[in-house]
Design an enzyme around this catalytic site. Structure first.
Site, PDB file in Angstrom:
ATOM      1  N   GLU A  36       0.841  -1.216   0.000  1.00 50.24           N
ATOM      2  CA  GLU A  36       0.000   0.000   0.000  1.00 50.24           C
ATOM      3  C   GLU A  36       0.870   1.258   0.000  1.00 50.24           C
ATOM      4  O   GLU A  36       1.964   1.267   0.575  1.00 50.24           O
ATOM      5  CB  GLU A  36      -0.896   0.014   1.251  1.00 50.24           C
ATOM      6  CG  GLU A  36      -1.968  -1.055   1.205  1.00 50.24           C
ATOM      7  CD  GLU A  36      -2.697  -1.214   2.537  1.00 50.24           C
ATOM      8  OE1 GLU A  36      -2.464  -0.424   3.456  1.00 50.24           O
ATOM      9  OE2 GLU A  36      -3.495  -2.166   2.629  1.00 50.24           O
ATOM     10  N   LYS A 189      -8.601   8.360 -40.904  1.00 50.38           N
ATOM     11  CA  LYS A 189      -7.972   7.273 -40.142  1.00 50.38           C
ATOM     12  C   LYS A 189      -9.023   6.341 -39.558  1.00 50.38           C
ATOM     13  O   LYS A 189     -10.103   6.788 -39.179  1.00 50.38           O
ATOM     14  CB  LYS A 189      -7.145   7.890 -39.010  1.00 50.38           C
ATOM     15  CG  LYS A 189      -6.683   6.913 -37.928  1.00 50.38           C
ATOM     16  CD  LYS A 189      -6.041   7.638 -36.739  1.00 50.38           C
ATOM     17  CE  LYS A 189      -6.725   7.276 -35.435  1.00 50.38           C
ATOM     18  NZ  LYS A 189      -6.098   7.852 -34.228  1.00 50.38           N
ATOM     19  N   ARG A 191      -9.377   2.923 -36.692  1.00 47.75           N
ATOM     20  CA  ARG A 191      -8.661   2.099 -35.722  1.00 47.75           C
ATOM     21  C   ARG A 191      -9.521   0.888 -35.376  1.00 47.75           C
ATOM     22  O   ARG A 191     -10.713   1.049 -35.081  1.00 47.75           O
ATOM     23  CB  ARG A 191      -8.353   2.894 -34.454  1.00 47.75           C
ATOM     24  CG  ARG A 191      -7.446   2.124 -33.482  1.00 47.75           C
ATOM     25  CD  ARG A 191      -7.398   2.784 -32.130  1.00 47.75           C
ATOM     26  NE  ARG A 191      -6.669   4.035 -32.098  1.00 47.75           N
ATOM     27  CZ  ARG A 191      -5.345   4.145 -31.917  1.00 47.75           C
ATOM     28  NH1 ARG A 191      -4.613   3.062 -31.788  1.00 47.75           N
ATOM     29  NH2 ARG A 191      -4.782   5.327 -31.867  1.00 47.75           N
ATOM     30  N   THR A 221       0.890   4.700 -28.373  1.00 45.79           N
ATOM     31  CA  THR A 221       1.788   3.711 -28.977  1.00 45.79           C
ATOM     32  C   THR A 221       2.580   4.315 -30.138  1.00 45.79           C
ATOM     33  O   THR A 221       3.506   3.690 -30.650  1.00 45.79           O
ATOM     34  CB  THR A 221       0.976   2.538 -29.545  1.00 45.79           C
ATOM     35  OG1 THR A 221       0.123   3.059 -30.590  1.00 45.79           O
ATOM     36  CG2 THR A 221       0.116   1.880 -28.481  1.00 45.79           C
TER      37      THR A 221
HETATM   38  C1  R5P Z   1      -6.923   9.610 -30.763  1.00 53.63           C
HETATM   39  O1  R5P Z   1      -8.097   9.881 -30.756  1.00 53.63           O
HETATM   40  C2  R5P Z   1      -5.890  10.495 -30.155  1.00 53.63           C
HETATM   41  O2  R5P Z   1      -6.111  11.832 -30.470  1.00 53.63           O
HETATM   42  C3  R5P Z   1      -4.495  10.075 -30.571  1.00 53.63           C
HETATM   43  O3  R5P Z   1      -4.410  10.163 -31.975  1.00 53.63           O
HETATM   44  C4  R5P Z   1      -4.227   8.684 -30.117  1.00 53.63           C
HETATM   45  O4  R5P Z   1      -4.526   8.573 -28.761  1.00 53.63           O
HETATM   46  C5  R5P Z   1      -2.794   8.318 -30.305  1.00 53.63           C
HETATM   47  O5  R5P Z   1      -2.631   6.989 -29.902  1.00 53.63           O
HETATM   48  P1  R5P Z   1      -1.523   6.107 -30.569  1.00 53.63           P
HETATM   49  O6  R5P Z   1      -0.216   6.830 -30.389  1.00 53.63           O
HETATM   50  O7  R5P Z   1      -1.566   4.797 -29.830  1.00 53.63           O
HETATM   51  O8  R5P Z   1      -1.903   5.934 -32.000  1.00 53.63           O
END
Ligand code: R5P
Length: 296
Positions: A36, A189, A191, A221
């Site tokens: 803790e 884009k 995802r 990432t």
């Molecule tokens: C998405 O909606 C955010 O604005 C960023 O583009 C995103 O969080 C970036 O994440 P990553 O680096 O994993 O692609």
């Protein structure tokens, strides 16, 4: 006034204390043998006001517990006014129930934060403005955009364009472009919700022979920005600068960015950098914070 820090971002806390020209408060952070968190304010007397600096990264859950315990300790010690500076509000990407059966995590975390008796909370560039409404009291949301604006104003040429890497960044990219007197390129884009993999469907105009500035709110990432940079390079971009307020320094991301077509990555210090690396430039938000705190 004194500035205190949790374990998440002591470098920014020290810079803030220096900028405000106020002392740094002593808080001992350790762990009980059962794991803790243990917090101990070691000052002799309570000050009228305390600023506590803590981002919910890179250890979001640990940082949240520390944040609430430090504020409780400060209040019990006799500090009258606690200004909570949370430069990066963790869990903010979980701002929706993306799939049935998931929690609305950003709201839950905000409710947990509010169990701490801070008098004012200051944060930077929230991922989604709806998060402001998750708080019961007004918060101060600052933007690091002015810092990026100054940097990019020095870099821009006649052939520079601003790139909005996804729909979420369209508004802020358009604002930045307007302030710099530049045009915007929009990226389509997608995802995958399960794998997290990013794919690019297209762009709104030609980028051949152009210098590009891609601005996003955060790098997790690096998938979004690296995919965008690779795509834009293939389409003929000559130079690619990337800016993001929050860099989460997920292990492995630095190496991927170094190997990518990104020429320079500019981020703020809302999250502490584990180390400096090739291509990285860090701009401090301490002056913006100090100015906001002085107005309170
Ligand atoms: C998405 O909606 C955010 O604005 C960023 O583009 C995103 O969080 C970036 O994440 P990553 O680096 O994993 O692609």
């Amino acid at each position: 006034m004194k500035v205190f820090t949790g374990s998440s971002n002591p470098t920014l806390a020290k810079k803030l204390a220096q900028t405000l020209k106020v002392p740094f408060g002593k808080v001992k952070l350790s762990r009980f043998s059962n794991g803790e968190a243990r917090v101990w304010i070691q000052d002799k007397h309570p000050h009228e006001a305390a600023v506590i600096v803590q981002s919910l990264a890179p250890q979001p859950d640990q940082s949240l517990v520390e944040f609430t315990l430090i504020i409780d300790a400060l209040k019990r010690f006799g500090v009258k006014k606690v200004i909570a500076v949370m430069p990066y509000l963790g869990y903010s990407k979980q701002d929706k129930v993306f799939r049935p059966g998931e929690p609305l995590s950003a709201k839950v975390i905000v409710q947990m934060l509010q169990t701490a008796a801070f008098d004012q909370l200051i944060t930077f560039d929230l991922h989604n403005q709806a998060i402001v409404g998750f708080f019961n009291q007004p918060i101060i949301q600052l933007s690091a955009q002015s810092l990026f604006l100054n940097h990019f104003a020095q870099l821009k040429t006649q052939d520079t364009l601003i790139v909005a890497p996804d729909a979420g960044s369209a508004k802020s990219s358009a604002q930045l472009a307007q302030k710099l007197g530049l045009e915007v390129v929009y990226i389509d884009k997608a995802r995958d919700l399960v794998s997290g993999k990013v794919s690019i469907k297209g762009i709104s105009r030609s980028v051949k022979g152009k210098q590009l500035i891609i601005m996003d709110d955060m790098i997790v990432t690096g998938g979004t920005l690296i995919k965008a940079a690779e795509f834009l390079k293939k389409k003929g971009a000559v130079q690619i600068f990337v800016g993001a307020t929050h860099h989460l320094y997920v292990p492995g991301t630095q190496a991927k960015i170094s190997a990518s077509p990104i020429d320079q990555l500019i981020v703020s210090d809302t999250i502490q950098a584990p180390k400096q690396y090739n291509k990285l430039k860090i701009i401090s938000v301490a002056p913006l914070l100090a100015a906001a705190i002085k107005k309170l």
